[in-house]
Design a protein around this motif. Structure first.
Motif, mmCIF file in Angstrom:
data_model
loop_
_atom_site.group_PDB
_atom_site.id
_atom_site.type_symbol
_atom_site.label_atom_id
_atom_site.label_comp_id
_atom_site.label_asym_id
_atom_site.label_seq_id
_atom_site.Cartn_x
_atom_site.Cartn_y
_atom_site.Cartn_z
ATOM 1 N N CYS A 13 -5.425 7.532 -3.127
ATOM 2 C CA CYS A 13 -4.664 7.848 -4.340
ATOM 3 C C CYS A 13 -5.456 8.807 -5.228
ATOM 4 O O CYS A 13 -4.891 9.751 -5.789
ATOM 5 N N ASP A 14 -6.763 8.580 -5.339
ATOM 6 C CA ASP A 14 -7.593 9.494 -6.148
ATOM 7 C C ASP A 14 -7.528 10.904 -5.578
ATOM 8 O O ASP A 14 -7.388 11.886 -6.319
ATOM 9 N N VAL A 74 2.015 1.915 -3.474
ATOM 10 C CA VAL A 74 0.928 2.442 -4.311
ATOM 11 C C VAL A 74 0.753 3.942 -4.049
ATOM 12 O O VAL A 74 0.640 4.747 -4.984
ATOM 13 N N HIS A 117 0.831 -1.214 0.000
ATOM 14 C CA HIS A 117 0.000 0.000 0.000
ATOM 15 C C HIS A 117 0.863 1.261 0.000
ATOM 16 O O HIS A 117 0.530 2.245 -0.668
ATOM 17 N N ALA A 163 1.404 7.213 -6.633
ATOM 18 C CA ALA A 163 0.400 8.254 -6.904
ATOM 19 C C ALA A 163 1.006 9.640 -6.667
ATOM 20 O O ALA A 163 0.786 10.573 -7.443
ATOM 21 N N GLU A 197 -7.265 -1.885 1.112
ATOM 22 C CA GLU A 197 -6.913 -1.627 -0.288
ATOM 23 C C GLU A 197 -7.840 -0.585 -0.928
ATOM 24 O O GLU A 197 -7.388 0.307 -1.643
ATOM 25 N N GLU A 198 -9.128 -0.713 -0.610
ATOM 26 C CA GLU A 198 -10.099 0.216 -1.186
ATOM 27 C C GLU A 198 -9.821 1.653 -0.729
ATOM 28 O O GLU A 198 -9.870 2.598 -1.527
ATOM 29 N N GLN A 199 -9.505 1.792 0.558
ATOM 30 C CA GLN A 199 -9.209 3.143 1.079
ATOM 31 C C GLN A 199 -7.913 3.693 0.488
ATOM 32 O O GLN A 199 -7.793 4.896 0.260
ATOM 33 N N ILE A 200 -6.960 2.803 0.224
ATOM 34 C CA ILE A 200 -5.715 3.252 -0.411
ATOM 35 C C ILE A 200 -6.029 3.781 -1.813
ATOM 36 O O ILE A 200 -5.528 4.838 -2.231
ATOM 37 N N GLY A 201 -6.892 3.066 -2.519
ATOM 38 C CA GLY A 201 -7.312 3.518 -3.848
ATOM 39 C C GLY A 201 -7.961 4.896 -3.778
ATOM 40 O O GLY A 201 -7.665 5.793 -4.577
ATOM 41 N N LYS A 202 -8.819 5.063 -2.768
ATOM 42 C CA LYS A 202 -9.508 6.340 -2.602
ATOM 43 C C LYS A 202 -8.494 7.449 -2.261
ATOM 44 O O LYS A 202 -8.563 8.562 -2.794
#
Ligand SMILES: *Cc1c(COP(=O)(O)O)cnc(C)c1O
Length: 343
Positions: free
Chosen positions: A334-335, A263, A260, A267, A327-332
């Motif tokens: 990054c956005d 990732v 994470h 970003a 993982e989902e929060q990491i994606g968020k």
């Protein structure tokens, strides 16, 4: 606030339902009589993990460092540690206050230092000089950015330290992160040290506690100072059970935190004005001086969108991954990072 993605530190985790259940049903006794079965079990488990004779449960990592100083050093003697280290910077002058010890900070990239640097730092035997008595190595190196020591270098440094009559101590607050990253076992790192500890309230996700390990003789002396510093507990199984739960359930997953962090770093790197450190474990350090905005500015921008980071200094901020950010929060995150910094 539950939607906040908290990358402030890996200390901000909360006990999960399974951990709370383990705590609620822990078998307990009087720790000071060495009769708390859960604490005893935790100590045995950590001694084995670190390849040492015995171990001792303490309320915090800071107390582990302070007790090591008190056992190994006499007042007026000197501890050698990296200038960025926790034991020098973040323990409220503890080496002086608790152990009467002088600190000799040394320098080097990423929190590491060379054999030549150590050689120069160790005082020759001379009536004018403080005796160098303890070498302290932080693995991973916290403030520089979660870097993992090279095992061969550790061996060389500790060999030299021993030759010169110094005790060796490892601040392993994040030692299991080092192991998860390098594949080198905690015991392999620990073998060169007279004392070594791991923290349970960092990436392992327990609410409180640390365990220090060493020879039986070291641990006997550590018990005394645990009492002296007010760290001796009673039915500590309630919290030791959280640490046992963490060992069983949360140590293997540290690699996810490292992924994470990578990732997040990628970003951030999309903006060329941000200088992002090499990520080895769960810490990402960002130098934002080229953006001409302060770290506090960026912290506020991110916070208002639901991502919390910590400000290190005027133009530097930090993100730390841990088990309460999935993982989902990491994606968020990054956005939000991409939206905030653009490219
Ligand atoms: C957090 C930390 C400590 C202190 O541990 P506490 O349990 O918070 O007292 C010591 N050394 C390092 C490298 C740390 O990251």
């Amino acid at each position: 606030m539950s939607s906040l993605i908290d990358l402030y530190s890996d200390t901000c985790t909360r006990p999960c339902p399974g951990m709370r259940k383990a705590m609620a049903s822990a078998e307990v006794g009087d720790e000071q009589k060495r009769e708390d079965p859960t604490t005893n079990l935790l100590q045995e488990r950590v001694a084995e993990l670190l390849g040492k004779e015995q171990a001792l449960f303490l309320p915090s990592g800071t107390m582990c460092n302070q007790i090591a100083l008190k056992v190994h050093c006499r007042p007026g003697e000197e501890v050698i540690a990296h200038e960025s280290s926790h034991i020098i910077n973040y323990e409220t002058g503890g080496p002086a206050a608790n152990a009467g010890v002088m600190v000799r900070p040394v320098r080097g990239e990423k929190g590491f230092f060379s054999v030549e640097t150590l050689e120069r730092a160790i005082s020759p035997i001379d009536n004018h000089l403080a005796l160098s008595r303890m070498l302290s190595i932080e693995n991973t190196t916290n403030r520089p950015g979660g870097y993992v020591w090279n095992l061969g270098l550790i061996e060389q440094l500790c060999t030299l330290a021993k030759e010169k009559g110094l005790f060796t101590h490892m601040d392993g607050a994040r030692l299991l992160n080092a192991s998860a990253s390098s594949g080198i076992s905690a015991a392999d790192y620990a073998q060169y040290f007279d004392s070594v500890w791991i923290d349970f309230s960092k990436g392992l996700g327990a609410p409180v506690g640390a365990v220090i390990a060493g020879s039986s003789d070291f641990i006997e002396q550590a018990w005394r100072y645990k009492h002296q510093l007010g760290g001796a507990l009673r039915q500590s199984g309630i919290i030791a059970s959280a640490a046992l739960y963490a060992l069983d359930n949360n140590s293997e997953r540290l690699v996810e935190d490292h992924q994470h962090a990578l990732v997040l770093a990628n970003a951030l790197k999309e903006n060329e004005k941000l200088m992002v450190n090499e990520v080895q474990t769960n810490i990402v350090i960002v130098d934002c001086s080229e953006t001409k905005q302060t770290a506090s500015h960026w912290r506020d921008q991110l916070y208002s969108q639901g991502v919390e980071v910590s400000v290190m200094d005027d133009y530097c901020f930090r993100l730390v991954t841990h088990l309460d950010v999935n993982e989902e929060q990491i994606g968020k995150a990054c956005d939000i990072i991409k939206k905030t910094f653009g490219s």
